[in-house]
Enzyme design. Structure first.
Site: not given
Ligand code: G3I
Length: 346
Positions: A253, A143
């Site tokens: 993705e 990105e």
């Molecule tokens: O692990 C913490 C947990 O400890 C906490 O309690 C909880 C509270 O919000 O958050 C957890 O972390 C989250 C993490 O996913 C793991 O589940 C984050 O908040 C959350 O923001 C994160 O989101 C991920 C996102 O990337 C981050 O920007 C998504 O799962 C993941 O699917 C997403 O993947 C991205 C690709 O890497 C790049 N392209 C876009 C795609 C979708 O957004």
């Protein structure tokens, strides 16, 4: 009522089996899906032959502090690849999101370009050399483009200019000369400006001898995605093969939200009309993927999640139910799954 067939059912066609010799079919997973006698593991082994870790190999979880590394989940992932012979993708080495703040700081101020690039090189070298020969493909940078075209003005760019992108590829290549190195981004199919910037950036890098081997098209699609525009922009990126015959596109993705971007206020009720649109769109998409595979430009399609229940789209930008994948929350196989598999079944 028809019997529901689940993804673990032995009477169901294997998706990656159906596409064998044409496309590798993958899924983003987390290491807790690798418990051997779980349904998730059965589904993983039956339908997919290429995998990406959804979050656990990003800089934030792996390298939370400058002198602290957390390799265990990625080691587990690498061991799974060795045990089973599937293809593993590394996601991601350089990103503006999920990258810990220490990379960009020096005391109370900003890190210099020199310090930032030295840290980036150390991170990339550690990751790519540790998993050399086991993680086959890396999303080296993720990105790096702005939504409206041009380069994203992230902390990486603000501090080092566009040099970080080139240096990231050189460093990854030095650490594993056999790894496939990808530049990954979203909306490349829907934004002409973004596709133009990507084509120009990659053509320049190739002309200058930077080891970039492919573009990752994330393809977070919607039921409303314009397929003609998608095909036109993907073709534009595929044309890079004119200057680099081995250049590849990967779909990295894939999912299909039922919400229009920016218009997620109301909970959507899934219905037959949506099922039909979803099935038609996935069918048209995979028909196009098969065309690209036939031409040798596409060999990998990865879904972003194992089934609807674990998709990031249930929580973004707010909590709601979404239905973006071919496998439903109870592992039930959707009509779209059978339609996509049937495109290649004899
Ligand atoms: O692990 C913490 C947990 O400890 C906490 O309690 C909880 C509270 O919000 O958050 C957890 O972390 C989250 C993490 O996913 C793991 O589940 C984050 O908040 C959350 O923001 C994160 O989101 C991920 C996102 O990337 C981050 O920007 C998504 O799962 C993941 O699917 C997403 O993947 C991205 C690709 O890497 C790049 N392209 C876009 C795609 C979708 O957004």
């Amino acid at each position: 009522m028809d019997r529901i067939i689940t993804a673990a059912d032995s009477s169901a066609p294997s998706l990656c089996g159906a596409y064998e010799g044409k496309l590798k079919i993958g899924a983003a997973i987390n290491t807790w899906h690798l418990e051997k006698d779980s349904t998730a593991y059965e589904v993983i082994r039956r339908h997919f032959n290429v995998f990406t870790l959804e979050n656990q190999s990003k800089p934030e979880p792996v390298h939370p502090e400058e002198d602290r590394w957390v390799f265990a989940p990625v080691d587990r992932f690498a061991a799974f690849g060795e045990e089973t012979g599937v293809t593993l993708r590394g996601h991601t080495l350089v990103w503006h999101s999920q990258c810990p703040g220490w990379f960009f700081r020096d005391g109370d101020g900003d890190a210099s370009a020199e310090l930032l690039l030295a840290r980036m090189k150390e991170h990339i070298t550690a990751m790519v050399s540790r998993y050399r020969g086991r993680i086959h493909t890396w999303d080296v940078v993720n990105e790096v483009l702005r939504d409206e075209g041009g380069l994203r003005e992230s902390a990486w760019y603000r501090i080092s200019g566009k040099e970080y992108i080139r240096e990231a590829f050189r460093t990854a290549h030095a650490a594993d000369p056999d790894a496939r190195l990808i530049i990954n981004d979203y909306n490349l199919e829907s934004s002409d400006a973004k596709a133009d910037t990507m084509a120009e950036l990659v053509r320049e890098m190739i002309a200058d001898g930077i080891p970039v081997h492919g573009i990752g098209l994330q393809m977070h699609l919607g039921l409303d995605t314009d397929m003609e525009r998608l095909k036109k922009n993907v073709r534009k990126l595929a044309s890079i093969r004119e200057i680099a015959p081995d250049f590849k596109l990967e779909v990295t993705e894939l999912d299909m939200s039922c919400y229009r971007w920016g218009d997620e206020a109301e909970d959507i009720q899934w219905d037959e009309e949506k099922t039909a649109r979803f099935t038609d769109k996935y069918t048209e998409l995979f028909r196009f993927y098969l065309e690209l595979a036939e031409e040798g430009v596409l060999d990998t399609v990865v879904f972003w999640g194992l089934h609807d229940g674990v998709s990031w789209l249930n929580g973004f930008p707010r909590k709601h139910k979404n239905y973006p994948l071919l496998i439903g929350r109870d592992f039930e196989l959707k009509p779209a799954f059978f339609a996509v598999a049937a495109l290649v079944e004899q």
